[in-house]
Design an enzyme around this catalytic site. Sequence first.
Site, mmCIF file in Angstrom:
data_model
loop_
_atom_site.group_PDB
_atom_site.id
_atom_site.type_symbol
_atom_site.label_atom_id
_atom_site.label_comp_id
_atom_site.label_asym_id
_atom_site.label_seq_id
_atom_site.Cartn_x
_atom_site.Cartn_y
_atom_site.Cartn_z
ATOM 1 N N ASP A 65 0.864 -1.183 0.000
ATOM 2 C CA ASP A 65 0.000 0.000 0.000
ATOM 3 C C ASP A 65 0.901 1.234 0.000
ATOM 4 O OD1 ASP A 65 -2.437 1.580 0.701
ATOM 5 O OD2 ASP A 65 -1.386 1.815 2.610
ATOM 6 N N ILE A 66 0.350 2.397 -0.297
ATOM 7 C CA ILE A 66 1.174 3.606 -0.367
ATOM 8 C C ILE A 66 0.953 4.542 0.826
ATOM 9 C CG2 ILE A 66 1.650 5.719 -1.690
ATOM 10 C CD1 ILE A 66 1.070 4.135 -4.250
ATOM 11 N N ASP A 67 -0.207 5.188 0.878
ATOM 12 C CA ASP A 67 -0.427 6.204 1.936
ATOM 13 C C ASP A 67 -0.573 5.550 3.308
ATOM 14 O OD1 ASP A 67 -1.739 7.525 -0.715
ATOM 15 O OD2 ASP A 67 -0.865 9.041 0.605
ATOM 16 N N ASP A 105 -2.288 -0.214 5.793
ATOM 17 C CA ASP A 105 -2.535 0.484 7.073
ATOM 18 C C ASP A 105 -3.996 0.789 7.354
ATOM 19 O OD1 ASP A 105 -2.871 3.901 6.596
ATOM 20 O OD2 ASP A 105 -2.589 2.505 4.928
#
Length: 265
Positions: free
Chosen positions: A38-40, A216
């Site tokens: 995942d990124i953010d 997250d």
Amino acid sequence: MSHQKQFLGASKPDAVSGEDFIRAALTTDLQGWALFLDIDGTLLDLAETPDAVVVPPSLPANLNALSGKLGGALALVTGRALDYADRLFSPAHFPIAGLHGAERRDPDGLVHKAADTTEFERLKADLVADTANWPGVLIEDKGAAVAAHYRLAPDRQLQLELLIERALIRAGPNWAIQHGKMVIEIRPARADKGDAIAAFLAQPPFAGRRAIAIGDDVTDEAMFRTVNQLGGYSIRIGPPLPSSEALGSVPSAEALRGIIAALVS
Ligand SMILES: O=P(O)(O)OC[C@H]1O[C@H](O[C@H]2O[C@H](CO)[C@@H](O)[C@H](O)[C@H]2O)[C@H](O)[C@@H](O)[C@@H]1O
Ligand SMILES: [Mg+2]
């Protein structure tokens, strides 16, 4: 018992197991694992607005080096629009799924986009107009998806949720609501992050490997479920959360970036 056996299918190990697991798996069996990130909130620290995120200068090269060690079996799986997310890590480019799995670029470069419609364009324009006098509320146009952010206007959360729920009825059955951190979104209903990982795992260089998924937020639970069911390992960024499907945890995005840097140094 090997690290992998100790954790796979085990009940939830302790808080540090995510860090231990990554180090064990990605130093002893690089050809046996695929990594989905995942990124953010996972690779990048959260920021006040979507455009305010900072990509640490060494991160794209470190991700590229880790992808090389994994034979290319590293993909980004994000709620952001695919093109926007791709630019964040340029000049490095990875297999990537955007819009929470609804759009994807395969390892061979083939892009699968979610359909936008004229009516959905009108819906997004109306959301912007309806919230124009709501200071701090930010409408993020993501093509076939739209996000209503209230990080800077938390008192507007309930009003935004009502507005988005009404907009969903107007959008129709091809769209779904996605909750996230200080955001509520309308995304294409066609796929979630778990579906995107399953699609990647059907193709080289991911096929035949076990998956590690790291995320997250609520949207990442779909990929945690998928990789757990496939005998992989799921890691949540943040404190262990009993309600999460994740088998392990890493305390922060910064800690994960440190693990990645150590794996390629
Ligand atoms: O699946 P992800 O890669 O984690 O993307 C989830 C959403 O991330 C972005 O919003 C979140 O991060 C922003 C920047 O840190 C923050 O300001 C916002 O409050 C968070 O919700 C992005 O804007 C969304 O499009 C993604 O769906
Ligand atoms: Mg996230």
